[in-house]
Design a protein around this motif. Structure first.
Motif, PDB file in Angstrom:
ATOM      1  N   ASP A   1     -75.286 -25.657  30.957  1.00 16.61           N
ATOM      2  CA  ASP A   1     -76.410 -25.887  30.056  1.00 16.61           C
ATOM      3  C   ASP A   1     -76.639 -24.645  29.196  1.00 16.61           C
ATOM      4  OD1 ASP A   1     -77.997 -24.057  31.557  1.00 16.61           O
ATOM      5  OD2 ASP A   1     -78.633 -25.656  32.898  1.00 16.61           O
ATOM      6  N   ILE A   2     -77.546 -24.766  28.241  1.00 18.29           N
ATOM      7  CA  ILE A   2     -77.751 -23.690  27.264  1.00 18.29           C
ATOM      8  C   ILE A   2     -78.141 -22.385  27.952  1.00 18.29           C
ATOM      9  CG2 ILE A   2     -79.210 -22.922  25.337  1.00 18.29           C
ATOM     10  CD1 ILE A   2     -79.340 -25.822  24.413  1.00 18.29           C
ATOM     11  N   GLY A   3     -78.979 -22.476  28.977  1.00 18.58           N
ATOM     12  CA  GLY A   3     -79.399 -21.268  29.681  1.00 18.58           C
ATOM     13  C   GLY A   3     -78.241 -20.570  30.353  1.00 18.58           C
ATOM     14  N   ALA A   4     -77.356 -21.359  30.991  1.00 17.92           N
ATOM     15  CA  ALA A   4     -76.200 -20.768  31.666  1.00 17.92           C
ATOM     16  C   ALA A   4     -75.260 -20.116  30.661  1.00 17.92           C
ATOM     17  CB  ALA A   4     -75.463 -21.845  32.469  1.00 17.92           C
ATOM     18  N   VAL A   5     -75.071 -20.743  29.506  1.00 23.52           N
ATOM     19  CA  VAL A   5     -74.203 -20.175  28.476  1.00 23.52           C
ATOM     20  C   VAL A   5     -74.796 -18.869  27.946  1.00 23.52           C
ATOM     21  CG1 VAL A   5     -73.212 -20.534  26.189  1.00 23.52           C
ATOM     22  CG2 VAL A   5     -73.234 -22.410  27.835  1.00 23.52           C
ATOM     23  N   ALA A   6     -76.111 -18.855  27.734  1.00 23.37           N
ATOM     24  CA  ALA A   6     -76.768 -17.633  27.244  1.00 23.37           C
ATOM     25  C   ALA A   6     -76.627 -16.511  28.260  1.00 23.37           C
ATOM     26  CB  ALA A   6     -78.238 -17.921  26.947  1.00 23.37           C
ATOM     27  N   TRP A   7     -76.794 -16.857  29.549  1.00 23.80           N
ATOM     28  CA  TRP A   7     -76.615 -15.840  30.598  1.00 23.80           C
ATOM     29  C   TRP A   7     -75.183 -15.310  30.578  1.00 23.80           C
ATOM     30  CZ3 TRP A   7     -73.117 -15.539  34.513  1.00 23.80           C
ATOM     31  CH2 TRP A   7     -73.312 -14.504  35.439  1.00 23.80           C
ATOM     32  N   LEU A   8     -74.213 -16.222  30.457  1.00 22.35           N
ATOM     33  CA  LEU A   8     -72.809 -15.814  30.464  1.00 22.35           C
ATOM     34  C   LEU A   8     -72.511 -14.907  29.275  1.00 22.35           C
ATOM     35  CD1 LEU A   8     -70.028 -16.102  31.782  1.00 22.35           C
ATOM     36  CD2 LEU A   8     -69.644 -18.127  30.371  1.00 22.35           C
ATOM     37  N   GLU A   9     -73.064 -15.223  28.116  1.00 27.28           N
ATOM     38  CA  GLU A   9     -72.885 -14.354  26.945  1.00 27.28           C
ATOM     39  C   GLU A   9     -73.370 -12.942  27.245  1.00 27.28           C
ATOM     40  OE1 GLU A   9     -74.848 -15.896  23.543  1.00 27.28           O
ATOM     41  OE2 GLU A   9     -73.527 -17.626  23.325  1.00 27.28           O
ATOM     42  N   ARG A  10     -74.588 -12.855  27.783  1.00 25.84           N
ATOM     43  CA  ARG A  10     -75.154 -11.529  28.070  1.00 25.84           C
ATOM     44  C   ARG A  10     -74.291 -10.774  29.067  1.00 25.84           C
ATOM     45  NH1 ARG A  10     -80.011 -14.561  28.421  1.00 25.84           N
ATOM     46  NH2 ARG A  10     -80.013 -14.344  30.692  1.00 25.84           N
ATOM     47  N   TYR A  11     -73.818 -11.490  30.073  1.00 26.75           N
ATOM     48  CA  TYR A  11     -73.046 -10.806  31.112  1.00 26.75           C
ATOM     49  C   TYR A  11     -71.696 -10.323  30.591  1.00 26.75           C
ATOM     50  CZ  TYR A  11     -70.977  -9.651  35.567  1.00 26.75           C
ATOM     51  OH  TYR A  11     -70.373  -8.970  36.585  1.00 26.75           O
ATOM     52  N   LEU A  12     -70.999 -11.159  29.853  1.00 30.84           N
ATOM     53  CA  LEU A  12     -69.671 -10.782  29.372  1.00 30.84           C
ATOM     54  C   LEU A  12     -69.732  -9.583  28.434  1.00 30.84           C
ATOM     55  CD1 LEU A  12     -67.997 -14.269  28.736  1.00 30.84           C
ATOM     56  CD2 LEU A  12     -67.624 -12.713  30.656  1.00 30.84           C
ATOM     57  N   LYS A  13     -70.835  -9.455  27.702  1.00 25.86           N
ATOM     58  CA  LYS A  13     -70.970  -8.320  26.791  1.00 25.86           C
ATOM     59  C   LYS A  13     -71.071  -6.986  27.527  1.00 25.86           C
ATOM     60  CE  LYS A  13     -73.157 -10.923  23.047  1.00 25.86           C
ATOM     61  NZ  LYS A  13     -74.409 -11.163  22.301  1.00 25.86           N
ATOM     62  N   THR A  14     -71.413  -7.028  28.814  1.00 27.71           N
ATOM     63  CA  THR A  14     -71.544  -5.783  29.579  1.00 27.71           C
ATOM     64  C   THR A  14     -70.241  -5.337  30.211  1.00 27.71           C
ATOM     65  OG1 THR A  14     -72.074  -6.841  31.712  1.00 27.71           O
ATOM     66  CG2 THR A  14     -73.896  -6.496  30.166  1.00 27.71           C
ATOM     67  N   LEU A  15     -69.224  -6.181  30.226  1.00 30.04           N
ATOM     68  CA  LEU A  15     -67.986  -5.864  30.933  1.00 30.04           C
ATOM     69  C   LEU A  15     -67.152  -4.867  30.151  1.00 30.04           C
ATOM     70  CD1 LEU A  15     -66.885  -9.390  32.224  1.00 30.04           C
ATOM     71  CD2 LEU A  15     -68.194  -7.631  33.421  1.00 30.04           C
ATOM     72  N   SER A  16     -66.466  -4.007  30.882  1.00 28.26           N
ATOM     73  CA  SER A  16     -65.620  -3.002  30.240  1.00 28.26           C
ATOM     74  C   SER A  16     -64.153  -3.408  30.226  1.00 28.26           C
ATOM     75  CB  SER A  16     -65.767  -1.656  30.968  1.00 28.26           C
ATOM     76  OG  SER A  16     -65.436  -1.788  32.343  1.00 28.26           O
ATOM     77  N   CYS A  17     -63.818  -4.562  30.803  1.00 28.45           N
ATOM     78  CA  CYS A  17     -62.428  -5.000  30.813  1.00 28.45           C
ATOM     79  C   CYS A  17     -62.094  -5.739  29.519  1.00 28.45           C
ATOM     80  CB  CYS A  17     -62.165  -5.911  32.012  1.00 28.45           C
ATOM     81  SG  CYS A  17     -63.100  -7.465  31.967  1.00 28.45           S
ATOM     82  N   SER A  18     -60.802  -6.011  29.318  1.00 25.00           N
ATOM     83  CA  SER A  18     -60.382  -6.844  28.188  1.00 25.00           C
ATOM     84  C   SER A  18     -60.676  -8.300  28.514  1.00 25.00           C
ATOM     85  CB  SER A  18     -58.891  -6.662  27.914  1.00 25.00           C
ATOM     86  OG  SER A  18     -58.631  -5.347  27.484  1.00 25.00           O
TER      87      SER A  18
ATOM     88  N   ALA B   1     -71.486  -0.039  17.747  1.00 22.27           N
ATOM     89  CA  ALA B   1     -71.464  -1.116  18.744  1.00 22.27           C
ATOM     90  C   ALA B   1     -70.750  -0.668  20.010  1.00 22.27           C
ATOM     91  CB  ALA B   1     -70.798  -2.357  18.164  1.00 22.27           C
ATOM     92  N   ASP B   2     -69.626   0.048  19.851  1.00 21.06           N
ATOM     93  CA  ASP B   2     -68.893   0.552  21.021  1.00 21.06           C
ATOM     94  C   ASP B   2     -69.739   1.541  21.813  1.00 21.06           C
ATOM     95  OD1 ASP B   2     -66.726  -0.992  20.382  1.00 21.06           O
ATOM     96  OD2 ASP B   2     -65.643   0.607  19.341  1.00 21.06           O
ATOM     97  N   ALA B   3     -70.461   2.398  21.090  1.00 20.05           N
ATOM     98  CA  ALA B   3     -71.310   3.379  21.770  1.00 20.05           C
ATOM     99  C   ALA B   3     -72.429   2.689  22.542  1.00 20.05           C
ATOM    100  CB  ALA B   3     -71.886   4.369  20.752  1.00 20.05           C
ATOM    101  N   MET B   4     -73.019   1.665  21.936  1.00 22.33           N
ATOM    102  CA  MET B   4     -74.080   0.926  22.627  1.00 22.33           C
ATOM    103  C   MET B   4     -73.544   0.202  23.854  1.00 22.33           C
ATOM    104  SD  MET B   4     -76.719  -0.640  19.855  1.00 22.33           S
ATOM    105  CE  MET B   4     -77.729   0.430  18.842  1.00 22.33           C
ATOM    106  N   LYS B   5     -72.327  -0.349  23.756  1.00 24.14           N
ATOM    107  CA  LYS B   5     -71.725  -1.002  24.922  1.00 24.14           C
ATOM    108  C   LYS B   5     -71.540  -0.004  26.059  1.00 24.14           C
ATOM    109  CE  LYS B   5     -69.132  -4.435  22.286  1.00 24.14           C
ATOM    110  NZ  LYS B   5     -67.779  -4.859  21.875  1.00 24.14           N
ATOM    111  N   ALA B   6     -71.120   1.212  25.698  1.00 21.88           N
ATOM    112  CA  ALA B   6     -70.950   2.246  26.725  1.00 21.88           C
ATOM    113  C   ALA B   6     -72.290   2.585  27.380  1.00 21.88           C
ATOM    114  CB  ALA B   6     -70.313   3.496  26.112  1.00 21.88           C
ATOM    115  N   ARG B   7     -73.349   2.695  26.550  1.00 17.95           N
ATOM    116  CA  ARG B   7     -74.678   2.979  27.106  1.00 17.95           C
ATOM    117  C   ARG B   7     -75.153   1.833  27.996  1.00 17.95           C
ATOM    118  NH1 ARG B   7     -75.725   5.163  21.933  1.00 17.95           N
ATOM    119  NH2 ARG B   7     -76.954   3.357  21.248  1.00 17.95           N
ATOM    120  N   LEU B   8     -74.843   0.604  27.569  1.00 18.27           N
ATOM    121  CA  LEU B   8     -75.238  -0.556  28.368  1.00 18.27           C
ATOM    122  C   LEU B   8     -74.549  -0.533  29.725  1.00 18.27           C
ATOM    123  CD1 LEU B   8     -76.867  -3.209  28.355  1.00 18.27           C
ATOM    124  CD2 LEU B   8     -74.849  -4.344  27.434  1.00 18.27           C
ATOM    125  N   GLU B   9     -73.264  -0.195  29.719  1.00 12.86           N
ATOM    126  CA  GLU B   9     -72.532  -0.118  30.980  1.00 12.86           C
ATOM    127  C   GLU B   9     -73.120   0.964  31.873  1.00 12.86           C
ATOM    128  OE1 GLU B   9     -69.997  -1.342  33.787  1.00 12.86           O
ATOM    129  OE2 GLU B   9     -70.258  -2.281  31.824  1.00 12.86           O
TER     130      GLU B   9
END
Length: 649
Positions: free
Chosen positions: A190-207, A626-634
């Motif tokens: 559902d939309i909520g699960a997709v939104a959660w997945l988007e947020r989570y994947l953006k935090t990952l440092s892998c390819s 954007a890369d710097a912010m991803k690093a800070r998020l991690e």
């Protein structure tokens, strides 16, 4: 640095050439979306990257020591055991030992009568885990469960489809892969699960390499597009929106080149037929050139046709389509619909939005008169002819071929007053005769979705009801479906978790607000969210996902430590070893993470604009930010894990 390189690889299944001498490099921290029509080989390419397939020719070179994780498209039917055991299973042998240790510890903590036997088993398991140096892996399991908000002791069989997919994602991530491969991760979410997945994947440092039909998800995650078309891979830097523009330009250029080639070939064929003068010695070079043109034409892989959708439309219905007044309906003492008031008029485009399991399909059956409300009244309009797309596909007969499911065994079908052979009609939906004669059990998910549409549009209708039509359809077919619905002269009711489909089709929505309550709002999903945030009165539709929580056991549940030197169990809530300052830091982290994610999203939105790459210096600065912010998020997520671990130690 490249992690995986595909070099001049080719693959064929029978007579079908899936990949034709292709090359692709997966770099560190890549965010690659694979796009292409159903059947072009996207899943095959993922499996090749995962090492589950081997290419017929060419090679796949992996950097030494890299780990890959693959999340398949379908959730396995038989998923058993606890969440802990399922996630730990991603660590192979050591994971099995950890799962048994966790379960044995839980049984002891819950007062199992065979205390001595379990204690001996626990000691034996400790020794085995010591032998394989497994306690560091135990910490990986705990951190993964914590970060993905999963309760370790719940049985996977009790979870919804969306939460099962989250557990399988945790299983894929627990081994800390360098490359994560996802095949349709948003399917049936559902939309909520997709939104959660988007947020989570953006935090990952892998390819990340993924396939999806969800265009909003694709735009949010992808930074690089790889298209599979007629066995070839084409790379398109940037967002999906940029890809679509450039792809259309490429197709127009290709069409012009083919037209020029075909014109030259036709001229040479005319010349060769002039007779003996074409075979004189001085023209032998021209004859050989013609033979080469013929070979090039023979080897050309033309782009397959597009789905051609046309709905049989009945005479128009009365002005009133459905009127519901004070409707209540319950099932097994669960309130599904409460005090619903709704008036639908001819030409309305109504979306129904809510989490999985809230009763959307039941609501449709009430509105269509298939169910009787416990209270209230439902009035149907006059001259209604309903075409219904069932997400469970129960209208398909598994004993019949694809063509017979559509035609009812007849050789011809009537399409808007014109008789057509069933095979001709099936080709409109990309079914070649061999596939049209195949049993539907042999069809792929995408083919089954197109078959449902072929059957749906054949029935004359003035009220079209679509229950989750987007699952398994490729993006191109979804866009054609949107165009058909835009031109449809009747009334539409649409259940979907595809945010883009809702945005492009519906003009009003029934949105779930909990306890059987649905409210009527103008517009689609984004319109509701804007109204909710502006008014402060409407409830979020997906509470569990927006709070990043999953169902948990009662608060008396025991938490199993991973310390090999003790069998002591303790309740999480009783173990807070943080100082006041550290507790305040922990409390502040979720909001800081949300703010950082919002900033990253704004930059990604900027990067998706069509003119983003016109100013190279400016675009590079945005990418660096954007890369710097991803690093800070991690870093913030790591600090969150650290403080949570300290709190519960």
């Amino acid at each position: 640095m490249s992690l995986i390189r595909i070099q001049q690889a080719s693959m064929a299944f029978g007579a079908s050439q899936i990949l034709d001498d292709v090359s692709l490099t997966i770099e560190e921290n890549a965010r690659i979306a694979l796009v292409g029509r159903n059947g072009e080989g996207k899943s095959t390419l993922l499996k090749l990257l995962a090492g589950l397939h081997e290419c017929d020719t060419g090679s796949v070179v992996r950097k030494g020591g890299i780990r890959t994780a693959y999340l398949q498209q379908a959730v396995p039917h038989k998923l058993e055991g606890s969440i802990y055991a399922t996630v730990a299973g991603g660590l192979a042998g050591a994971g099995n030992l950890l799962a048994r240790y966790h379960q044995t510890s839980t049984d002891l903590a819950n007062g199992h009568p065979q205390t001595d036997k379990l204690s001996n088993q626990l000691a034996n398991l400790q020794d085995q885990i010591d032998a394989v140096d497994g306690w560091s892996l135990a910490q990986q399991v705990e951190q993964t469960l914590s970060r993905m908000s999963l309760d370790p002791d719940i049985q996977v069989s009790e979870l919804s489809g969306g939460l099962k997919r989250r557990v399988l994602l945790a299983r894929a991530l627990v081994n800390q892969p360098h490359v994560l491969l996802l095949d349709e991760p948003t399917n049936h979410l559902d939309i909520g699960a997709v939104a959660w997945l988007e947020r989570y994947l953006k935090t990952l440092s892998c390819s990340l390499v993924f396939v999806t039909h969800d265009r909003a998800f694709l735009d949010a995650i992808a930074q690089h597009i790889v298209e599979i078309d007629r066995g070839q891979l084409t790379e398109w830097p940037g967002s999906y929106a940029v890809y679509r523009t450039r792809k259309q330009e490429q197709l127009e250029i290709e069409a012009e080149q083919h037209a020029l080639f075909d014109k030259k070939l036709a001229q040479e064929e005319t010349w060769i037929r002039q007779g003996i003068k074409a075979r004189r010695t001085r023209n032998e070079g021209r004859v050989r050139a013609l033979e080469r043109l013929r070979e090039q034409y023979k080897e050309r892989r033309t782009r397959g046709g597009s789905v051609k959708m046309s709905a049989n439309q009945a005479e128009r219905s009365g002005k009133l389509v459905v009127e519901a007044t004070g409707v209540d309906f319950s099932y097994d003492e669960k309130c599904i619909v409460s005090n619903l008031d709704l008036t639908m008029l001819r030409h309305d485009r109504l979306g129904i939005i809510g989490p999985n399991g809230c009763g959307k399909s039941t609501l449709i059956n009430l509105l269509l008169g298939k169910l009787t409300p416990a209270k209230g009244d439902i009035k149907l309009g006059t001259q209604l002819e309903v075409a219904y797309y069932d997400q469970l596909r129960a209208t398909l007969d598994t004993t019949l071929t694809a063509a017979d499911n559509v035609s009812g065994g007849r050789d011809t079908v009537n399409v808007n007053g014109i008789d057509r052979h069933i095979m001709s009609y099936m080709q409109d939906f990309l079914f070649e005769p061999s596939r049209a004669r195949a049993p539907i059990t042999a069809l792929s998910g995408g083919e089954t979705g197109r078959l449902m549409l072929a059957k749906l549009f054949l029935a004359p209708s003035n009220l079209m009801v679509l229950d989750e039509p987007s699952n398994d359809l490729d993006v191109e077919t979804l866009e054609l479906l949107e165009a058909l619905l835009a031109d449809y002269s009747g009334t539409v009711i649409l259940i979907s978790h595809d945010r883009q489909l809702l945005e492009n089709v519906v003009t009003r929505s029934l949105v779930y607000q909990g306890d059987g309550t649905f409210i009527d709002v103008a517009g689609g999903w984004s319109d509701f969210e804007r109204e909710r945030l502006a008014s402060g009165k409407l409830k979020p539709v997906f509470d569990d996902y927006q709070n990043n929580k999953t169902p948990t056991k009662p608060s008396s549940k025991n938490y199993i430590t991973s310390d090999p030197g003790t069998n002591v169990t303790a309740n999480r809530s009783q173990n807070n070893r943080l100082s006041y300052a550290l507790q305040r830091e922990l409390d502040a982290l979720p909001e800081q993470i949300n703010d950082t994610e919002s900033s990253i999203k704004k930059l990604h939105d900027l990067m998706s604009q069509t003119d983003f790459y016109q100013d190279v210096n400016k675009s590079q600065q945005v990418i660096d930010d954007a890369d710097a912010m991803k690093a800070r998020l991690e870093e913030k997520y790591s600090r969150w894990d650290e403080l949570e671990s300290l709190k519960n130690s």
